[in-house]
Write a protein that holds these residues in place. Structure first.
Motif, mmCIF file in Angstrom:
data_model
loop_
_atom_site.group_PDB
_atom_site.id
_atom_site.type_symbol
_atom_site.label_atom_id
_atom_site.label_comp_id
_atom_site.label_asym_id
_atom_site.label_seq_id
_atom_site.Cartn_x
_atom_site.Cartn_y
_atom_site.Cartn_z
ATOM 1 N N SER A 20 57.136 -14.763 24.883
ATOM 2 C CA SER A 20 56.845 -14.221 23.546
ATOM 3 C C SER A 20 58.111 -14.037 22.716
ATOM 4 C CB SER A 20 56.102 -12.893 23.663
ATOM 5 O OG SER A 20 56.941 -11.911 24.232
ATOM 6 N N ASP A 21 59.290 -14.026 23.344
ATOM 7 C CA ASP A 21 60.552 -13.882 22.619
ATOM 8 C C ASP A 21 60.932 -15.142 21.849
ATOM 9 O OD1 ASP A 21 60.895 -11.318 23.488
ATOM 10 O OD2 ASP A 21 62.369 -11.795 25.033
ATOM 11 N N ARG A 22 60.290 -16.243 22.137
ATOM 12 C CA ARG A 22 60.655 -17.507 21.496
ATOM 13 C C ARG A 22 60.107 -17.615 20.078
ATOM 14 N NH1 ARG A 22 58.881 -19.962 26.694
ATOM 15 N NH2 ARG A 22 60.696 -19.765 28.027
ATOM 16 N N ASP A 23 59.201 -16.734 19.709
ATOM 17 C CA ASP A 23 58.557 -16.802 18.402
ATOM 18 C C ASP A 23 59.143 -15.790 17.429
ATOM 19 O OD1 ASP A 23 56.775 -18.711 19.430
ATOM 20 O OD2 ASP A 23 55.428 -17.140 20.137
ATOM 21 N N PHE A 24 59.096 -16.146 16.143
ATOM 22 C CA PHE A 24 59.433 -15.193 15.088
ATOM 23 C C PHE A 24 58.268 -14.229 14.936
ATOM 24 C CE2 PHE A 24 62.509 -18.408 14.009
ATOM 25 C CZ PHE A 24 63.549 -17.695 13.446
ATOM 26 N N LYS A 25 58.561 -12.949 14.697
ATOM 27 C CA LYS A 25 57.517 -11.942 14.494
ATOM 28 C C LYS A 25 57.772 -11.209 13.182
ATOM 29 C CE LYS A 25 56.801 -11.135 19.401
ATOM 30 N NZ LYS A 25 56.867 -10.165 20.487
ATOM 31 N N PHE A 26 56.687 -10.901 12.480
ATOM 32 C CA PHE A 26 56.801 -10.139 11.238
ATOM 33 C C PHE A 26 57.285 -8.723 11.525
ATOM 34 C CE2 PHE A 26 53.909 -13.386 9.597
ATOM 35 C CZ PHE A 26 54.483 -13.622 8.361
ATOM 36 N N ALA A 27 58.075 -8.201 10.602
ATOM 37 C CA ALA A 27 58.560 -6.823 10.724
ATOM 38 C C ALA A 27 58.888 -6.292 9.331
ATOM 39 C CB ALA A 27 59.803 -6.766 11.610
ATOM 40 N N PRO A 28 58.636 -5.002 9.096
ATOM 41 C CA PRO A 28 59.076 -4.393 7.844
ATOM 42 C C PRO A 28 60.564 -4.069 7.936
ATOM 43 C CG PRO A 28 57.917 -2.788 9.163
ATOM 44 C CD PRO A 28 57.846 -4.082 9.908
ATOM 45 N N ALA A 29 61.229 -4.097 6.807
ATOM 46 C CA ALA A 29 62.663 -3.796 6.781
ATOM 47 C C ALA A 29 63.033 -3.173 5.443
ATOM 48 C CB ALA A 29 63.477 -5.060 7.015
ATOM 49 N N VAL A 30 64.188 -2.544 5.424
ATOM 50 C CA VAL A 30 64.778 -2.009 4.202
ATOM 51 C C VAL A 30 66.169 -2.625 4.098
ATOM 52 C CG1 VAL A 30 65.606 0.057 3.027
ATOM 53 C CG2 VAL A 30 63.509 0.149 4.348
ATOM 54 N N ALA A 62 65.570 -2.595 10.286
ATOM 55 C CA ALA A 62 64.269 -3.228 10.531
ATOM 56 C C ALA A 62 63.516 -2.469 11.615
ATOM 57 C CB ALA A 62 64.463 -4.678 10.949
ATOM 58 N N PHE A 63 62.204 -2.503 11.525
ATOM 59 C CA PHE A 63 61.328 -1.881 12.516
ATOM 60 C C PHE A 63 60.669 -3.012 13.296
ATOM 61 C CE2 PHE A 63 61.871 0.822 8.872
ATOM 62 C CZ PHE A 63 62.392 1.951 9.484
ATOM 63 N N LEU A 64 61.234 -3.306 14.460
ATOM 64 C CA LEU A 64 60.905 -4.499 15.232
ATOM 65 C C LEU A 64 59.828 -4.251 16.275
ATOM 66 C CD1 LEU A 64 64.641 -5.399 15.807
ATOM 67 C CD2 LEU A 64 63.126 -6.432 14.110
ATOM 68 N N ASP A 65 59.353 -5.339 16.863
ATOM 69 C CA ASP A 65 58.377 -5.273 17.956
ATOM 70 C C ASP A 65 58.687 -6.395 18.948
ATOM 71 O OD1 ASP A 65 56.232 -4.552 19.500
ATOM 72 O OD2 ASP A 65 54.783 -5.661 18.313
ATOM 73 N N HIS A 66 59.887 -6.338 19.548
ATOM 74 C CA HIS A 66 60.289 -7.371 20.494
ATOM 75 C C HIS A 66 59.942 -7.007 21.932
ATOM 76 C CE1 HIS A 66 63.468 -8.883 17.451
ATOM 77 N NE2 HIS A 66 62.273 -9.370 17.206
ATOM 78 N N ASP A 67 59.841 -5.731 22.237
ATOM 79 C CA ASP A 67 59.525 -5.283 23.595
ATOM 80 C C ASP A 67 58.139 -4.650 23.574
ATOM 81 O OD1 ASP A 67 59.331 -4.197 26.125
ATOM 82 O OD2 ASP A 67 61.328 -3.314 26.101
ATOM 83 N N LEU A 68 57.181 -5.269 24.238
ATOM 84 C CA LEU A 68 55.803 -4.773 24.220
ATOM 85 C C LEU A 68 55.661 -3.435 24.934
ATOM 86 C CD1 LEU A 68 53.971 -8.154 24.898
ATOM 87 C CD2 LEU A 68 54.446 -7.049 22.712
ATOM 88 N N GLN A 69 56.633 -3.044 25.736
ATOM 89 C CA GLN A 69 56.574 -1.782 26.477
ATOM 90 C C GLN A 69 57.040 -0.589 25.636
ATOM 91 O OE1 GLN A 69 55.158 -1.904 29.474
ATOM 92 N NE2 GLN A 69 55.004 -4.111 29.190
ATOM 93 N N LYS A 70 57.656 -0.854 24.479
ATOM 94 C CA LYS A 70 58.197 0.224 23.640
ATOM 95 C C LYS A 70 57.413 0.311 22.344
ATOM 96 C CE LYS A 70 62.730 -0.062 25.607
ATOM 97 N NZ LYS A 70 64.128 -0.082 25.438
ATOM 98 N N ASP A 71 57.167 1.554 21.919
ATOM 99 C CA ASP A 71 56.445 1.764 20.661
ATOM 100 C C ASP A 71 57.349 1.615 19.453
ATOM 101 O OD1 ASP A 71 54.043 2.224 21.924
ATOM 102 O OD2 ASP A 71 54.400 4.372 22.095
ATOM 103 N N THR A 72 58.583 2.091 19.569
ATOM 104 C CA THR A 72 59.496 2.107 18.433
ATOM 105 C C THR A 72 60.745 1.316 18.753
ATOM 106 O OG1 THR A 72 58.720 4.316 17.854
ATOM 107 C CG2 THR A 72 60.784 3.590 16.867
ATOM 108 N N GLU A 73 61.079 0.393 17.876
ATOM 109 C CA GLU A 73 62.318 -0.371 17.997
ATOM 110 C C GLU A 73 62.947 -0.457 16.607
ATOM 111 O OE1 GLU A 73 62.185 -4.009 20.524
ATOM 112 O OE2 GLU A 73 60.038 -3.532 20.527
ATOM 113 N N ILE A 74 64.193 -0.057 16.529
ATOM 114 C CA ILE A 74 64.908 -0.077 15.258
ATOM 115 C C ILE A 74 66.090 -1.017 15.376
ATOM 116 C CG2 ILE A 74 66.241 1.282 13.596
ATOM 117 C CD1 ILE A 74 64.515 3.685 14.428
#
Length: 128
Positions: A20-30, A62-74
């Protein structure tokens, strides 16, 4: 001038640990961007390029979602923008996931919405 704006990005980790790391994923950012606009009276190739590209440089969060085990990633990092922040790209580090680096491309929402007709007084966007 400098501006702080919301963005939507597509982020991808540089180090892949799962399929799943090979794909680009949408994320909100400032993004905070500083844009330099040369005066029309200033000549030269570099000033012409700056006027055409309307390049800006700055920082992003950015508020990422690269690790499915973690709820929050900054993620934090650098950003570069073109054409009044319509295209934004950069590199950053995911602070919640062993500082894994990532790249991204995206867009500042404000100029895109304004180009579509939103945000003007009395407007609800372009009509079909």
């Amino acid at each position: 001038h400098s501006s702080l704006a919301p963005s939507v990005i597509l982020a991808k980790p540089l180090q892949t640990h799962s399929p799943s790391d090979r794909d680009f994923k949408f994320a909100p950012a400032v993004t905070w961007l500083h844009t330099c606009y040369p005066r029309q009276s200033e000549s030269g190739v570099m000033n012409s390029i700056l006027r055409f590209s309307q390049v800006g440089v700055g920082l992003h969060a950015a508020f990422l979602d690269h690790d499915l085990q973690k709820d929050t990633e900054i993620g934090l990092g650098g950003a570069i923008s073109f054409w009044k922040d319509r295209i934004v790209a950069g590199v950053g580090w995911n602070l919640m996931n062993n500082s894994r680096s990532y790249i991204y491309v995206g867009s500042n929402l404000i100029p895109v919405l304004q180009a579509l007709g939103y945000g003007k007084e009395g407007s609800t966007g372009k009509q079909p």
